[in-house]
Design an enzyme around this catalytic site. Sequence first.
Site, short mmCIF file in Angstrom:
data_model
loop_
_atom_site.label_atom_id
_atom_site.label_comp_id
_atom_site.label_asym_id
_atom_site.label_seq_id
_atom_site.Cartn_x
_atom_site.Cartn_y
_atom_site.Cartn_z
N ASP A 172 0.83 -1.21 0.00
CA ASP A 172 0.00 0.00 0.00
C ASP A 172 0.87 1.26 0.00
OD1 ASP A 172 0.94 -0.84 2.43
OD2 ASP A 172 -0.97 -0.64 3.50
N TYR A 173 1.87 1.26 0.85
CA TYR A 173 2.75 2.43 0.96
C TYR A 173 3.49 2.69 -0.35
CZ TYR A 173 7.12 4.88 2.12
OH TYR A 173 8.18 5.73 2.12
#
Lengths: 253, 487
Positions: free
Chosen positions: A160-161
């Site tokens: 996600d990051y």
Amino acid sequence: MDLKGNVVLVTGASRGIGAAIARAFAAEGACVIINYLKNEARARDVVEEIREHGGEAILYQADVRDEAQVGQMVQSAIDQYGQIDCLVNNALSHYTFNPKTRKTAWGISWEDYQSQLDGSLRGSYIATQAVLPFMKEKGRGRIINMVTNLIDLPIVPYHDYTTAKAALWGFTKNLARDLGHFGITVNAVAPGLTYPTDSSRETQEDVREMIVKLTPLKRLAQPDDIAGVVLFLASDWGRFVTGQCIRVDGGLV
Amino acid sequence: MSGVSEVLSMYRVPREVSITECHEENIETEQGSFTLKYPVLSPEIVVDAARKAQNARDVYLAHLPLMEVVEKIDRAIQKWLDPDYPLRRWAEALLPILTGYHSDIIRLELKRYMRNFRKKELLRFLDEEFDHPGMLDGFRPRKSGGMSRAYGPHMIFHVFSGNVPGVQVWSLIMGLLVKSAALGKTSLAEPLMPVLFSMSLAEIDERLAESIVILPWKGGEVELEAKAMEACEALIVYGSDETVEAYRHRVPIEKRFLSYGHKISLAMVGKEALTADRYEDTLHRLAADIAIYDQQSCLAPQMVYVESGGVITPKDFSQLLACELERYEKKWPRSALSHEEAMAIHKMRNQAVFAAINGADVNVYMSEMNTAWTVIFHRKADFSGSPLNRTIHVFAVDDLETAAETLTRFRRYLQSCGLAVGPERLFSLSERLGTCGLNRICAIGEMNRAKPGWHHDGRFNLLDLVRFVDIERTAEMLAEQYDPDVE
């Protein structure tokens, strides 16, 4: 490096890389707006430290995901200083970098991605839109987006990051194309694992050692290493660089 | 610097005219050093040179067939289209120093300009204005019956301006096409190109070049000017309104007087030129019109009307134009200004800043620390001249058609309009602009480059110079009756 009189807004500047960037700008004579979301005490420490060294900084709490709050922050900076020369999009939605507890490709939800996209991409979008009219009016400006070298080499796949940061890098290149006409440069800085910061504290020793082994300069990045490159891009020396991503990871990727 | 050292006379007179006294100016260029010789003039020299040039014209140029004149001019121009032609190289070395314009602008624009006078373009000039260009050689039939012949003046007194290098060549060539001798008074700001061009003509045909006199003097030398006016049959005056008026008052009534005085040009940008895929090109073109020769040509825009409704607003347009002018300044720095010119820009900036402080809908964008460029954005459409030297007004308008109508008040001054609109509006808008008094519609990006055959300030290049002699049909018919062999 002379940044005297420059007005710089650093989002997420209460700690870690953001705080180091803010201190470095102040040390070179810039007026810095220290934006933070929750950690007022730490942010206040940064401001005080800057002032103790004779620098100029103001504190502003705002959630970069909120247009109204960011709009007020930028207006308040304009009211005080009359301009914003440089925006450093450093804030992101809270994230814990822990190789052991990270979410896997089969365990991650769309909400996780959305949360990171909201912080890294939407936050940068909102702050950029807020400062743009003033930079256009001046016919110059610097926007620096903090991304990560994990885009090139997801040595630990923080899905996600890193995906959100990759989106921010795409945002950077496209923005550079349109804003160059107005004399505004837009670049990205991609740090490697930077230690010590709150975010990297949970990255265990073995992972850190593995990264050091693979890194030509044989150590991890420190917050000041990152700040130096950001200052270069904000300075007159960086005037003809735009749409670039500079990796600051000791040569790892 | 190379070791070349040239002595160059900044005048041209027929061979038998002697100029004994000159003052000299030394100039160092990239190509070496030049000694420029400026003549000390007297009324007698002007009279003598004019008389000898006219004699040369009467016995030679006046009898040269037009096509030979065209060929000879073409051959001189061909020399100028060769990058290694020594006189072109001299011009490229000297003009940046004499005029202050950046050497790249001179190099690019001079060759583009010279291409206007190739043979095919000269034929265009002639065909544009004469049904039969052969009328300049002898009587030719007319559609309405009878015959006509066109005579150019014995001598034309050209009063050149010095704002744009090489522009005098246009006037000299028009005079040659109507077979007139030339007495050219050059401006001290740019005395070079008429001399160099007449040298090129002399290389092709020395007798032809004997009909040309080029003399530099500072405007206002009344005695010299009186003699020049006496000697000529026609005057062409280029320059400010003051210059034109100064001559108009003195010129004897029987002389033909043509003048090209103060004119204002502008640009109009429609929203269809401000789409996401087009706006960059639109801006780049307009900035070029402003930067080339620093708006010193009357063809260059002093204001631009920008329509709302594109992806960039008129205000964005102003900001982007400012950035583009800043980039031009890095690439081709503007020429150095006189104190008066710089003050005019400061004054206009101050007025605009003051107006903005007092609540006027005005934004001022300007180069820092100098007067290199200025963009003044007005939210309300108006009309405002510029002090030139890369200073421009941008007016936001809802639609260009309405803006065009407000221009009528200034018809006395209007000349070119650089237009960036779609095909469906080109003619309707041009109709309105024509009605308002503009006489040239061109593409933005091409404003400084008038094309062969254009109607300069709405008039003719050649027809205004000549007088016609008609043989009426009746004379032809009657002559037939006196044919000894008539039935």
